[in-house]
Design an enzyme around this catalytic site. Sequence first.
Site, short mmCIF file in Angstrom:
data_model
loop_
_atom_site.label_atom_id
_atom_site.label_comp_id
_atom_site.label_asym_id
_atom_site.label_seq_id
_atom_site.Cartn_x
_atom_site.Cartn_y
_atom_site.Cartn_z
N SER A 10 0.84 -1.20 0.00
CA SER A 10 0.00 0.00 0.00
C SER A 10 0.87 1.24 0.00
O SER A 10 2.02 1.21 0.46
CB SER A 10 -0.90 0.01 1.24
N HIS A 11 0.32 2.34 -0.51
CA HIS A 11 1.03 3.62 -0.42
C HIS A 11 1.17 4.07 1.03
O HIS A 11 1.99 4.92 1.34
CB HIS A 11 0.26 4.70 -1.19
N SER A 12 0.30 3.52 1.88
CA SER A 12 0.31 3.95 3.27
C SER A 12 0.81 2.82 4.16
O SER A 12 0.28 1.70 4.11
CB SER A 12 -1.12 4.35 3.67
N ASP A 68 -2.42 -1.75 -3.67
CA ASP A 68 -3.52 -0.77 -3.73
C ASP A 68 -3.54 -0.07 -5.08
O ASP A 68 -4.07 -0.63 -6.03
CB ASP A 68 -3.57 0.17 -2.50
#
Length: 848
Positions: A10-12, A68
């Site tokens: 995920s980017h996060s 994602d």
Amino acid sequence: MTNVGLVAVSHSEPLARAARDLALDMGKDAVIIAAGGTGEEGFGTNAELISSAIEKADSGAGVVVLVDLGSAVMSTEMALEFIDPDLAERTTVVPAPLVEGLVVAAVAAGAGADRESVAREAMGALASKLADIPYDDGRAVGTAQAETDDAGTDDTGSGQAGAGHAGAVPSGAGRTGEPAETGGKGQAGEPAGAVAGNDGAGHLSPNENALDDDRAWTSRRFVVDDPAGLHARPAAALVRAVSGFDAEVRVAHEKAGRGPNPANSMTSLISLGVQHGDEILVQATGPEAVKALDAVGHLADRGWVADGEPKPEVSTIPAHKRKPSSGMEIAVGPALVWRAKHRDDVHQTSLNQLDAFETARRAVREYLESLGENPLLALQFGLLDDPTYTGNIINRIDDGVPAGVAIRAATDSIVSTYEDLPTDYLRERADDVVELGALLAQALHGESLGGLAKAIEEFGTAPVVVLDSLTPALASEIDEGTVMGIVAATGSTTGHGALIAAAKGIPVIAGEPQAHEITHGVEVALEPRSGKLTINPTREQLRELLRASKEQQRVDAVAMAHAHEPAMYGDQQILVSANVAMIGDATAAARNGADGTGLVRTEVVFADYDDAPTIDEQVAAFTEIARTIGTDKPMTIRTWDVGADKPISFFAADAEDNPFLGVRGIRLMRRFPLALIDQFRAIIRVAQYAKIQVMVPMITTVAELRWAREKFNEAVQLEGRPDEIPEFGMMLETPAAAVQIREFKELVDFVSVGTNDLIQYMAAADRGNADVAELAADVVPLVITMIANAARELDSPVSVCGDLASSEEYVPLLLEAGVRQLSVRPGLVPRIKQAVRHASSRSDDLGD
Ligand code: PEP
Ligand code: MG
């Protein structure tokens, strides 16, 4: 039993961890590794993190990776390049929804399902959600893949927000009640003329309007130059850019046959699959259609970064801050273009031009002082009070010339003198003068000085700084670790700015005119070892570079782990020491485990002195270097090697047609015996508390060496015959000395080979001339034979302090030739130590 492993990308970072925890709650026996974020603050993905997550997740049964958005896919593809090919073979990346997919995949993997079944489970994850939340779009909703492949249709913007589940549909969904098919059909059947007149840069041309159904669509085309294409962040910026207008905007990726999709839906924009360099067709209809397209144009001009936002991390290249290193690594990053400001400084209106100039001079002095102590800024400091330079400015002002014009005229006059000088070294000082003139002009107009450090900080990620000229002040502004690298259009690696940057371990390419072609934000790759620059590398080139860079990092990490251990060649320790020309080199040498310093280039240490340094000043400088490296480590100080490419103002020399063949090194010192004796005295004083050797450069004849030894003996007498007398050596850097090396034997304690000069004199090929560099390379084997011969003839140890010692490739040959000490570039000490160890094990294998 080994289960299929799972990776959540995920980017996060918190999101990846939370998705993992949620899935583990349901699939308790699953192995899930979270690979979120870049490893630093902020959002993004990192191919290295993902590759190590895949390696951790695998227990032999393979891995299923869920990602994602946008660049997560690209980073994951890169990660697959990094890992073992067998593991890549048994890794499946699925375009399944991250959270739902991870949960069902965890259950399946935990239950021992094979990789294919786990992937299938993940892909079917939306089905159960759809069963819970009926979503009637008039067609069967299958997998995400099916939706994106469905060119010309649009799932998110299909106008279903009002269809009973408004709260469950993203707010970016299309305008209620306006069927997206209208646009889709319009685009599909649009005649070529409908968009004729639009240029690739997105400028509006006349006759833009095309009839599509019963509405007029205005069209423009834009190239998406974001390195990761129209991924999450640019797509979000595009949605925001058009959202405030009374217009309906849609986007098509014509080449791929996808779209048009509504520009108010991020997911449908991403589903267009627009990659770096692709052109998109943006169409708008409604009262504010043109304004909306202008807003897209503005966004495109900003490199698809919304107003007020810094350039985000869009690269798949790991976004870590750089660690201090050799400055030789491959560096990739987005460009921060820092152009010198060109200004019209003629119209200065201040009543008192002299006061205005004095205020500017004070501001420049304060700015230079704020950059910290650095001998390489000394020229600029000196010029601020230089009677020729500032005197010239003041005289002109007295004659009624405006201060700005006076500064420019005085600067030009000094620069033209410097530019006529015979050597690169001196000509490069002209850059320092130009920069000082620019700083004075800026200050005169009340502009704040510097600002590069701030620009780097605001850039948001470590950039490759691109500039016309890497001046000492600019190089001083750059903190180590904050940039990936530097590309300068002019200058060379011997420029003062480049030297400052190199001492900070920053990869630099200088004198590369291609720098002018680099635009802000564009990805740039530099390979300092080869001096190669790639602008906008393709994904394939990036993969290649990443592979090479990863390999380099791996080798560097291993070398660094052993940097402070001795480098053994069989049962002998080979001293791997560092060449030092300024205090930054000594710091780097100590950090990198140098066994001492095999060459202190005294003429560079004092290059910016106006007058010859006193004995005390020399003692202070040598002491600082010795303390930085460690007074218990051997330090070889070379006496003045002035002349040729290293002229020094306080040793006046006549202009020469061939300065490399002229009065340089010991030849020049014969004209300045007292200066040489003073230097010997300073060296002898430092030898009382540090392990010091001294050597003389450019010896051609025995008579020269005998003369130098006499001066040394005189210095010893003058110092009262102290306890510690430094060992006395010579540099072997002329062929004449090499062929009669036996004659020098009785006069020296050691010999250090200056391969830079020995090669140039052997090949009769100027060491600074790229056109004859190949010729120089061709004679290297002959020079190594010469070194082997010298080592045989001499009882004393032979070391090499020329650049050949910094070349891993030649280390085994030098060791075979009998060399027992290598003095190298400070950042390369760990790698050369490893090269010694490898040479040792190879010679063991050969039974030596
Ligand atoms: C050499 O010639 O190899 C050397 C070490 O000296 P310099 O490069 O300073 O001339
Ligand atoms: Mg030399």
